[in-house]
Enzyme design. Structure first.
Site, PDB file in Angstrom:
ATOM      1  N   ASP A  55       2.987 -48.392  -7.097  1.00  0.00           N
ATOM      2  CA  ASP A  55       2.675 -49.806  -7.323  1.00  0.00           C
ATOM      3  C   ASP A  55       2.438 -50.042  -8.822  1.00  0.00           C
ATOM      4  O   ASP A  55       1.657 -49.316  -9.454  1.00  0.00           O
ATOM      5  CB  ASP A  55       1.401 -50.121  -6.519  1.00  0.00           C
ATOM      6  CG  ASP A  55       1.031 -51.586  -6.508  1.00  0.00           C
ATOM      7  OD1 ASP A  55       1.939 -52.430  -6.559  1.00  0.00           O
ATOM      8  OD2 ASP A  55      -0.182 -51.876  -6.423  1.00  0.00           O
TER       9      ASP A  55
ATOM     10  N   HIS B 138       2.867 -60.112  -4.139  1.00  0.00           N
ATOM     11  CA  HIS B 138       1.671 -59.386  -4.590  1.00  0.00           C
ATOM     12  C   HIS B 138       0.452 -60.297  -4.443  1.00  0.00           C
ATOM     13  O   HIS B 138       0.586 -61.498  -4.266  1.00  0.00           O
ATOM     14  CB  HIS B 138       1.813 -58.979  -6.066  1.00  0.00           C
ATOM     15  CG  HIS B 138       2.717 -57.809  -6.278  1.00  0.00           C
ATOM     16  ND1 HIS B 138       2.266 -56.616  -6.780  1.00  0.00           N
ATOM     17  CD2 HIS B 138       4.045 -57.638  -6.028  1.00  0.00           C
ATOM     18  CE1 HIS B 138       3.268 -55.764  -6.853  1.00  0.00           C
ATOM     19  NE2 HIS B 138       4.367 -56.361  -6.404  1.00  0.00           N
ATOM     20  N   GLY B 139      -0.726 -59.689  -4.528  1.00  0.00           N
ATOM     21  CA  GLY B 139      -1.966 -60.471  -4.531  1.00  0.00           C
ATOM     22  C   GLY B 139      -2.184 -61.232  -3.234  1.00  0.00           C
ATOM     23  O   GLY B 139      -2.636 -62.371  -3.236  1.00  0.00           O
TER      24      GLY B 139
ATOM     25  N   ASN C 157       1.737 -57.080  -0.379  1.00  0.00           N
ATOM     26  CA  ASN C 157       0.802 -56.113  -0.968  1.00  0.00           C
ATOM     27  C   ASN C 157      -0.647 -56.500  -0.699  1.00  0.00           C
ATOM     28  O   ASN C 157      -1.068 -57.623  -1.009  1.00  0.00           O
ATOM     29  CB  ASN C 157       1.002 -56.056  -2.480  1.00  0.00           C
ATOM     30  CG  ASN C 157       2.270 -55.348  -2.871  1.00  0.00           C
ATOM     31  OD1 ASN C 157       3.113 -55.052  -2.043  1.00  0.00           O
ATOM     32  ND2 ASN C 157       2.400 -55.060  -4.151  1.00  0.00           N
TER      33      ASN C 157
ATOM     34  N   ASP D 265      -4.570 -54.952  -1.296  1.00  0.00           N
ATOM     35  CA  ASP D 265      -5.526 -53.975  -1.811  1.00  0.00           C
ATOM     36  C   ASP D 265      -6.965 -54.478  -1.635  1.00  0.00           C
ATOM     37  O   ASP D 265      -7.788 -53.859  -0.952  1.00  0.00           O
ATOM     38  CB  ASP D 265      -5.237 -53.671  -3.286  1.00  0.00           C
ATOM     39  CG  ASP D 265      -6.083 -52.517  -3.806  1.00  0.00           C
ATOM     40  OD1 ASP D 265      -6.872 -51.958  -3.036  1.00  0.00           O
ATOM     41  OD2 ASP D 265      -5.955 -52.163  -4.991  1.00  0.00           O
TER      42      ASP D 265
END
Ligand code: G3H
Ligand code: 13P
Ligand code: ZN
Length: 282
Positions: free
Chosen positions: A81, A207-208, A229, A231
């Site tokens: 990533d 993302h995010g 994605n 996290d």
């Protein structure tokens, strides 16, 4: 089994669903992600940032994920990533990653194209898939700091030029999300996504995605997002799991602390897999 990112994401692109890509930094996070994928019968992308690699070690991560993937009843890809250096990307290719992201999004377009093209040439020669990013997200990452004011959404024309010029397998676009915790509710530019997907017949990456409301995620998936994605939502679940047991100084056995955290992360990952539409697709 361990497969390439391209294999998982081409299927998602054809089948019009998204696959979760979850950031992993240690054994418990990896086990939570794999257990969730098996329970929901989802293909899954395990991803490691450069920060994860400096924290855990490239060799440790490679060995753990390879073992987990070999034992898993679902397809698993190991993805780098936000790779920013040649050294990390080549290191990952040599150590068994099956997909790498080169993040040249902070460079001017032509420089980003030239650098990404070079990575694609090497990675493809080794059978490794490549993601790249165009446009700028808000938020802070380990090696890339972007002031939210400067965050810039992906231009559809540039996206076409970029993909034609580089040969990447999937493209991350900026449509209004940001890394980390949101202060307000993110507003996604769905029209931009639809235009880009119409011009590019390939998997598109978001993302995010932690903290993005479920209806926006479902809409983005319908309009062509294929890799999502996550996290921050895992980090929060880990921390809440730890806090749920570390209430007194009597708790000091790491297994009694990390066990509930692992369960909390698995629950969050399963919710995401059901939301993304990849449950049952393995
Ligand atoms: O987008 C970045 C990921 O959340 C990884 O974060 O670089 O702190 O591991 P990290
Ligand atoms: P979040 O931490 O906002 O979920 O973003 C994850 C990400 O985009 C990793 O590349
Ligand atoms: Zn990211």
């Amino acid at each position: 089994m361990l497969v390439t990112g391209k294999e998982i994401l081409d299927n998602a692109h054809k089948g019009n669903y998204a696959v979760g890509a979850f950031n992993v930094n240690n054994m418990e996070i990896l086990q939570a992600v794999i257990a969730a994928a098996e329970e929901t019968k989802s293909p899954v992308i395990v991803q490691t940032s450069e920060g994860a690699i400096s924290y855990a070690g490239m060799d440790y991560l490679a060995t753990m994920v390879r073992l987990a993937a070999e034992k898993a009843s679902v397809p698993v890809a190991l993805h780098l990533d936000h790779g920013t250096t040649y050294e990390t990307i080549i290191g990952c290719i040599r150590n068994g990653w099956t997909s790498v992201m080169f993040d040249g999004s902070h460079h001017p377009l032509d420089e980003n194209i030239a650098a990404t093209k070079e990575i694609v040439k090497i990675a493809h020669a080794c059978g490794v898939s490549v993601e790249a990013e165009l446009g700028r997200l808000g938020g802070i990452e380990d090696n890339i700091s972007v002031d939210e004011k400067d965050a810039r959404l992906t231009s559809p024309e540039e996206a076409v030029k970029f993909v034609q010029g580089t040969g990447v397998d999937y493209l991350a676009i900026a449509i209004g999300t940001a890394h980390g915790k949101y202060k307000g509710e993110p507003k996604l530019d769905f029209e931009r996504l639809q235009t880009i997907k119409g011009l590019l017949d390939m998997p598109i990456v978001l993302h995010g995605a932690s903290g993005v409301p479920e209806d926006s995620i479902i809409k983005a998936t319908k309009l062509g997002i294929n890799k999502i994605n996550i996290d921050t939502d895992i980090r929060v679940a880990f921390t809440e799991g730890v806090k749920s047991v570390v209430t007194t100084s009597d708790v000091y056995d790491p297994r009694k602390i990390c066990g509930p955290a692992r369960e909390a992360m698995k629950k969050v990952v399963m919710e995401k897999m059901n939301m993304f539409g990849c449950a049952g697709k393995a």
